[in-house]
Every structure is written in C-alpha cells, then in structure tokens.
Design a protein around this motif. Structure first.
Motif, mmCIF file in Angstrom:
data_model
loop_
_atom_site.group_PDB
_atom_site.id
_atom_site.type_symbol
_atom_site.label_atom_id
_atom_site.label_comp_id
_atom_site.label_asym_id
_atom_site.label_seq_id
_atom_site.Cartn_x
_atom_site.Cartn_y
_atom_site.Cartn_z
ATOM 1 N N GLY A 1 -33.942 6.603 -112.764
ATOM 2 C CA GLY A 1 -33.682 6.206 -114.148
ATOM 3 C C GLY A 1 -34.621 6.943 -115.081
ATOM 4 N N ALA A 58 -36.270 5.131 -121.150
ATOM 5 C CA ALA A 58 -37.576 5.022 -121.804
ATOM 6 C C ALA A 58 -38.719 5.061 -120.784
ATOM 7 C CB ALA A 58 -37.626 3.722 -122.604
ATOM 8 N N MET A 59 -38.691 4.128 -119.833
ATOM 9 C CA MET A 59 -39.819 4.009 -118.896
ATOM 10 C C MET A 59 -39.872 5.194 -117.935
ATOM 11 S SD MET A 59 -40.979 1.338 -120.124
ATOM 12 C CE MET A 59 -40.175 0.424 -121.436
ATOM 13 N N GLU A 90 -31.266 10.643 -112.777
ATOM 14 C CA GLU A 90 -30.626 9.884 -113.864
ATOM 15 C C GLU A 90 -29.109 9.995 -113.709
ATOM 16 O OE1 GLU A 90 -31.278 7.813 -116.584
ATOM 17 O OE2 GLU A 90 -29.103 7.950 -116.773
ATOM 18 N N GLN A 91 -28.439 8.853 -113.786
ATOM 19 C CA GLN A 91 -26.983 8.864 -113.573
ATOM 20 C C GLN A 91 -26.214 9.463 -114.751
ATOM 21 O OE1 GLN A 91 -25.610 4.806 -113.164
ATOM 22 N NE2 GLN A 91 -26.820 4.070 -114.882
ATOM 23 N N HIS A 145 -28.992 9.270 -123.350
ATOM 24 C CA HIS A 145 -27.592 8.840 -123.523
ATOM 25 C C HIS A 145 -27.532 7.501 -124.277
ATOM 26 C CE1 HIS A 145 -28.048 5.661 -120.504
ATOM 27 N NE2 HIS A 145 -28.840 6.507 -119.882
ATOM 28 N N SER A 164 -30.259 1.040 -122.704
ATOM 29 C CA SER A 164 -31.039 0.201 -123.621
ATOM 30 C C SER A 164 -31.867 1.017 -124.607
ATOM 31 C CB SER A 164 -31.992 -0.687 -122.808
ATOM 32 O OG SER A 164 -31.278 -1.441 -121.874
ATOM 33 N N SER A 165 -31.713 2.340 -124.594
ATOM 34 C CA SER A 165 -32.622 3.176 -125.395
ATOM 35 C C SER A 165 -31.854 4.141 -126.293
ATOM 36 C CB SER A 165 -33.560 3.955 -124.461
ATOM 37 O OG SER A 165 -34.252 3.084 -123.609
ATOM 38 N N ARG A 193 -36.684 2.273 -132.878
ATOM 39 C CA ARG A 193 -37.228 1.076 -132.250
ATOM 40 C C ARG A 193 -38.491 0.708 -133.016
ATOM 41 N NH1 ARG A 193 -32.968 0.902 -130.261
ATOM 42 N NH2 ARG A 193 -32.370 0.643 -128.095
ATOM 43 N N ALA A 194 -38.686 -0.588 -133.224
ATOM 44 C CA ALA A 194 -39.888 -1.033 -133.943
ATOM 45 C C ALA A 194 -41.109 -0.937 -133.039
ATOM 46 C CB ALA A 194 -39.699 -2.475 -134.396
ATOM 47 N N VAL A 223 -28.265 7.286 -108.149
ATOM 48 C CA VAL A 223 -28.891 6.834 -106.904
ATOM 49 C C VAL A 223 -28.033 5.711 -106.331
ATOM 50 C CG1 VAL A 223 -30.912 5.683 -105.916
ATOM 51 C CG2 VAL A 223 -31.202 7.527 -107.590
ATOM 52 N N CYS A 258 -25.721 -2.318 -127.215
ATOM 53 C CA CYS A 258 -26.898 -1.999 -126.403
ATOM 54 C C CYS A 258 -27.185 -3.194 -125.483
ATOM 55 C CB CYS A 258 -28.054 -1.759 -127.369
ATOM 56 S SG CYS A 258 -29.468 -0.915 -126.682
ATOM 57 N N SER A 285 -39.085 -1.755 -115.062
ATOM 58 C CA SER A 285 -38.330 -2.425 -116.095
ATOM 59 C C SER A 285 -37.862 -3.685 -115.393
ATOM 60 C CB SER A 285 -37.170 -1.586 -116.642
ATOM 61 O OG SER A 285 -36.673 -0.670 -115.731
ATOM 62 N N PHE A 304 -39.535 -0.823 -125.659
ATOM 63 C CA PHE A 304 -39.584 0.620 -125.924
ATOM 64 C C PHE A 304 -40.949 1.086 -126.413
ATOM 65 C CE2 PHE A 304 -39.262 4.616 -128.004
ATOM 66 C CZ PHE A 304 -38.583 5.345 -127.042
ATOM 67 N N LYS A 305 -41.515 0.347 -127.350
ATOM 68 C CA LYS A 305 -42.797 0.759 -127.943
ATOM 69 C C LYS A 305 -43.875 0.975 -126.886
ATOM 70 C CE LYS A 305 -42.703 -3.307 -130.126
ATOM 71 N NZ LYS A 305 -41.685 -3.962 -129.260
HETATM 72 C C1 LIG Z 1 -30.462 -3.240 -129.592
HETATM 73 C C2 LIG Z 1 -31.841 -3.090 -129.024
HETATM 74 C C3 LIG Z 1 -32.923 -3.091 -129.882
HETATM 75 C C4 LIG Z 1 -34.214 -2.985 -129.371
HETATM 76 N N1 LIG Z 1 -35.262 -2.950 -130.241
HETATM 77 C C5 LIG Z 1 -36.500 -2.717 -129.772
HETATM 78 C C6 LIG Z 1 -37.567 -2.513 -130.678
HETATM 79 O O1 LIG Z 1 -37.382 -2.539 -131.900
HETATM 80 N N2 LIG Z 1 -38.789 -2.248 -130.159
HETATM 81 C C7 LIG Z 1 -39.014 -2.177 -128.816
HETATM 82 O O2 LIG Z 1 -40.152 -1.936 -128.417
HETATM 83 N N3 LIG Z 1 -38.013 -2.369 -127.928
HETATM 84 C C8 LIG Z 1 -36.773 -2.622 -128.372
HETATM 85 N N4 LIG Z 1 -35.732 -2.778 -127.512
HETATM 86 C C9 LIG Z 1 -35.989 -2.793 -126.079
HETATM 87 C C10 LIG Z 1 -36.176 -1.409 -125.531
HETATM 88 O O3 LIG Z 1 -35.313 -0.498 -126.161
HETATM 89 C C11 LIG Z 1 -35.972 -1.459 -124.027
HETATM 90 O O4 LIG Z 1 -36.854 -2.438 -123.477
HETATM 91 C C12 LIG Z 1 -36.293 -0.139 -123.374
HETATM 92 O O5 LIG Z 1 -35.730 0.922 -124.091
HETATM 93 C C13 LIG Z 1 -35.770 -0.185 -121.953
HETATM 94 O O6 LIG Z 1 -36.132 0.999 -121.294
HETATM 95 P P1 LIG Z 1 -35.749 1.193 -119.768
HETATM 96 O O7 LIG Z 1 -36.327 2.482 -119.359
HETATM 97 O O8 LIG Z 1 -36.102 -0.035 -119.005
HETATM 98 O O9 LIG Z 1 -34.144 1.234 -119.766
HETATM 99 P P2 LIG Z 1 -33.201 2.475 -120.140
HETATM 100 O O10 LIG Z 1 -33.814 3.276 -121.213
HETATM 101 O O11 LIG Z 1 -31.835 1.951 -120.311
HETATM 102 O O12 LIG Z 1 -33.285 3.373 -118.841
HETATM 103 C C14 LIG Z 1 -32.761 3.013 -117.594
HETATM 104 C C15 LIG Z 1 -32.133 4.273 -117.048
HETATM 105 O O13 LIG Z 1 -31.871 4.147 -115.667
HETATM 106 C C16 LIG Z 1 -30.677 4.848 -115.400
HETATM 107 N N5 LIG Z 1 -30.160 4.363 -114.123
HETATM 108 C C17 LIG Z 1 -29.885 3.086 -113.809
HETATM 109 N N6 LIG Z 1 -29.449 2.994 -112.530
HETATM 110 C C18 LIG Z 1 -29.454 4.242 -112.036
HETATM 111 C C19 LIG Z 1 -29.100 4.785 -110.770
HETATM 112 N N7 LIG Z 1 -28.661 4.021 -109.764
HETATM 113 N N8 LIG Z 1 -29.221 6.124 -110.591
HETATM 114 C C20 LIG Z 1 -29.681 6.916 -111.605
HETATM 115 N N9 LIG Z 1 -30.008 6.449 -112.825
HETATM 116 C C21 LIG Z 1 -29.904 5.129 -113.038
HETATM 117 C C22 LIG Z 1 -29.800 4.500 -116.589
HETATM 118 O O14 LIG Z 1 -28.717 5.361 -116.733
HETATM 119 C C23 LIG Z 1 -30.802 4.582 -117.716
HETATM 120 O O15 LIG Z 1 -30.853 5.868 -118.284
HETATM 121 C C24 LIG Z 1 -34.423 -2.890 -127.978
HETATM 122 C C25 LIG Z 1 -33.330 -2.876 -127.108
HETATM 123 C C26 LIG Z 1 -32.049 -2.961 -127.623
HETATM 124 C C27 LIG Z 1 -30.885 -2.952 -126.681
#
Ligand SMILES: Cc1cc2nc3c(=O)[nH]c(=O)nc-3n(C[C@H](O)[C@H](O)[C@H](O)COP(=O)(O)OP(=O)(O)OC[C@H]3O[C@@H](n4cnc5c(N)ncnc54)[C@H](O)[C@@H]3O)c2cc1C
Length: 371
Positions: A10, A13-14, A32-33, A38, A42-43, A48-49, A171, A306, A331, A338-339
């Motif tokens: 994945g 963000a993280m 990344e899938q 993209h 969730s990103s 993002r604040a 994956v 989202c 995650s 995100f921040k």
């Molecule tokens: C509407 C909305 C508003 C938000 N506002 C804020 C804000 O203002 N401030 C803030 O700090 N946070 C905010 N957040 C939260 C924040 O955006 C998320 O917590 C953070 O972006 C999540 O990051 P992540 O890496 O966990 O997930 P993602 O960024 O979604 O990344 C996960 C990745 O894993 C990939 N993946 C999953 N399974 C597989 C697999 N089997 N094989 C390959 N790839 C895979 C996915 O395709 C994806 O790209 C908000 C979220 C939303 C939805």
C-alpha cells in the motif's frame, strides 16, 4: 525470487512516507494495487487539515509537532509547496469534545492559542455564524496539506533513493517464514526480512483477525463557492451537536471543501457506494451551511467519496503483528491520520531499523484488541 529488506503493501499516505524514510537505509519494495495518489482510497480530495491543539488527545501533540517539521523537510527536498498555514478554529459549546479537547491540548503543551466567544468569532471571521453558546480555540499553526502532492513527492523521492515501487500490482497474500516473509502478488512472489502493512481500508483483506475491530466509513467531500472574504478562512471544525462534527477547509483554487466528520455510512471497500445522493449526502451539509456559514453558495461545484477506516476508540494502529514480529501494521487512522503520515513513516523506519522511537505508542498498540 527477488529479496528485499522490507516490503511495504500500500503506497497511500502511510506507505509512501514509510517508503521515503526506509529507502534511505534499506532495499525497499513498495506494492500498490492502483496508481500514484489515486482517488479510490482515503488520501484524495486536494487537502487535509493539520492542527496542533489536538482535540482527540494531547498524546498526539508531540507527534504532530514532529510531523510539521517533517512536512517542511519534504517541501525543501521536493522543492514544492505542500502546506499552507492559515490558522484553525476548533468550535463548539464549552463542554464539547472539540472545544474542550483542543483547549486541553493547548494548555498541556503550552501551545499558542486564544479562546474566542461567539461574538468574537463573528467579528474576526464574518463568514461564520456560530450559535451564542459556542466558543472556539484559535490556533495559529493549523493549515492544510496538499494531499496528492505530498504522496507524489514521497513516491518520487523514494524512487530516487532506490526504492522499487510497483503500481497496478495487488498483493494477494503474505506468509511469514522463519526469517521473514514471502509476498504473493498478481505479478509474482517476493521475499523480505520485514513487511509493512499500510493497506488503509483494505487492511482486513491482509489481516483478517482485525475484521471485527475495524469499520470502513463512507464520507463525502463537497466543494462550494464562498464569498470574496473566504480566502481568509481558517481550518474550522465544528461540534454542532453532541458528537456530531463537520469541518470546512479553505479554498485553494477549487472552492471551499465542506464535509461531515464521521456520521457516514458504515460499509466495506467492496460495497462502497461512490455515487453522490442529493438527499443523504448533500442536503445535510447544505443545512449546516445555511446555519453556520450563510455566505457560502449552497450549490455543490464538486464532490468526491472517500473512506475512513475506524478503530473502536478512534486511535491509530502502529504496532507489530501480534504473531509475527517481522510484520508491522501502520493503518488504519480513524479519519484523522494524514497529517501524521510524515512522522509515522519516520517512526516505522526507526522501529524497523533500531527498534526504538521517542514517541509513546501505547495508545496505538494492537494489544488493545486482544487478537
Ligand atoms: C474525506 C476524508 C477527510 C479526511 N480529512 C483528514 C484531515 O483533514 N486531516 C487528516 O490528518 N486526516 C484526514 N483524513 C484521514 C486521512 O486522510 C487518512 O487517515 C489517511 O490518508 C489514510 O492513509 P493510509 O495510508 O492508511 O490509506 P490510503 O492512503 O488509502 O493507502 C492505502 C493504500 O493501500 C493500497 N492497498 C490496499 N490493499 C492493497 C493490496 N492488497 N495490494 C496493494 N495495494 C493495496 C490502496 O490502494 C491504497 O493506496 C481524512 C480522510 C477522509 C476519507
């Protein structure tokens, strides 16, 4: 089979932040899938604040302070603007989680802040119309991060440092071996000493024991046109009724973004409805606009669906897999992660390479789920 020090599943963000920090020291494979930055997870959605007087819990304050430093470092490395600081208002009745929590964090960590009553909020920010019983914590350092640009910057720099990052490669499974892991994807198999699972809303496909502890929540981001003063709009988060929240983020070119925080439909990634419904998605936000931001034109100019991935207590998971010490889970982030990506990438790197971190991670422990 090609072997790596660490595989990251994945690259949202993280994962992208972890790829950046880890590839400074290790041979890294990121999988990344979908595509870079993209709009299916969730990103996405431009902004993002980021805020410092953290109403959720003061434990986040030292982490967010480090995150600010790391975003600034990323801006310099990538030679691009990624963060716009506009200040922030955490608004609600005196006893609300948002107001009380922000004030608590500000006092506990000696942060620069002001307490504003409803009258003062209206005078200083004429586009807001709080109820008389509402107060705000004003914090000057809050701002918005340009979400897709941040991820793109981490991906580009990680690749320049030698990370192999594969897109459009899902994956399918992973298996722990005696000295590491083997990961199977739609395109092949890879071996590594360590594995980072940063799969966001898809996490339970790769770690099914978490299924009963996590939920995926559908959230809709809506964009509107504001009045001419709205470029002065700070980040603003409102607790407008007990445990009911909405926020708006300043116009950075595409309009003011307004959304509910939580109160979304609980769903699954597979069943997520990506269509916008006038009655259930738009009308509730238009009602809030009419009451609290009456100068905003209620006609929606853009929308995007989202996902939040929530734990029961709203805190993150940053920990080892309980059965496999070589596997790290970074995650879900319960809609506020995100921040922190810039500091979480650094924390995971430090844990993987030195088994230490200066941050207390107890409240992010996976042990709280007794898996
Ligand atoms: C509407 C909305 C508003 C938000 N506002 C804020 C804000 O203002 N401030 C803030 O700090 N946070 C905010 N957040 C939260 C924040 O955006 C998320 O917590 C953070 O972006 C999540 O990051 P992540 O890496 O966990 O997930 P993602 O960024 O979604 O990344 C996960 C990745 O894993 C990939 N993946 C999953 N399974 C597989 C697999 N089997 N094989 C390959 N790839 C895979 C996915 O395709 C994806 O790209 C908000 C979220 C939303 C939805």
């Amino acid at each position: 089979m090609e072997t790596f020090d660490t595989i990251i599943v994945g690259l949202g963000a993280m994962g992208s932040a972890t790829a950046y920090y880890l590839s400074q020291q290790q041979k890294v494979l990121g999988l990344e899938q979908f595509t870079v930055a993209h709009n299916l997870g969730s990103s996405h959605g431009e902004t993002r604040a980021i805020r410092e007087a953290y109403f959720e819990d003061p434990v986040y304050v030292p982490m967010v302070q480090r995150a600010y430093d790391n975003w600034s470092h990323l801006e310099k490395k990538a030679q691009t603007s990624l963060l716009k600081q506009v200040g922030g208002l955490m608004i609600g009745p005196r006893n609300s989680l948002v107001f009380r929590g922000a004030e608590k964090s500000a006092i506990e960590h000696n942060l620069s802040h002001e307490i504003l009553d409803a009258q003062t909020i209206k005078q200083r920010f004429p586009f807001f119309s709080p109820r008389e019983s509402m107060y705000a914590v004003w914090e000057p350092r809050a701002g918005v991060l340009f979400v897709e640009k941040c991820i793109e910057a981490y991906i580009k720099l990680a690749q320049e440092q030698g990370a192999q990052l594969h897109f459009s490669e899902e994956v399918l499974s992973w298996n722990a071996t005696e000295d590491g892991v083997v990961v199977t994807t739609t395109k092949g198999k890879y071996r590594a000493k360590k594995l980072v699972l940063s799969a966001g809303a898809w996490m339970t496909n790769l770690f099914s024991a978490l299924e009963k502890h996590l939920n995926v929540e559908r959230l809709v981001q809506l964009w509107f046109n504001g009045s001419k003063d709205h470029h002065l709009c700070p980040v603003n988060i409102w607790e407008y009724a007990n445990n009911c929240f909405f926020y708006s983020l300043p116009d950075i070119g595409e309009g003011i973004k307004i959304a509910l925080h939580h109160s979304g439909q609980i769903t699954t990634v597979q069943n997520l409805n990506r269509d916008i419904c006038e009655k259930t998605d738009i009308l509730p936000v238009q009602k809030l606009i009419k009451t609290y931001m009456p100068h905003v034109n209620p006609e929606v100019i853009k929308s995007s669906v989202c996902m939040y991935t929530n734990t029961p207590d709203g805190h993150f998971i940053i920990d080892n897999h309980p059965q496999h010490k070589n596997v790290w889970v970074v995650s879900p982030c319960s809609g506020h992660g995100f921040k922190f990506a810039s500091v979480i990438g650094e924390i995971i790197t430090s844990l993987i390479t030195t088994n230490t971190t200066p941050f207390p991670l107890e409240c992010f422990s996976i042990k709280r789920f007794s898996l």
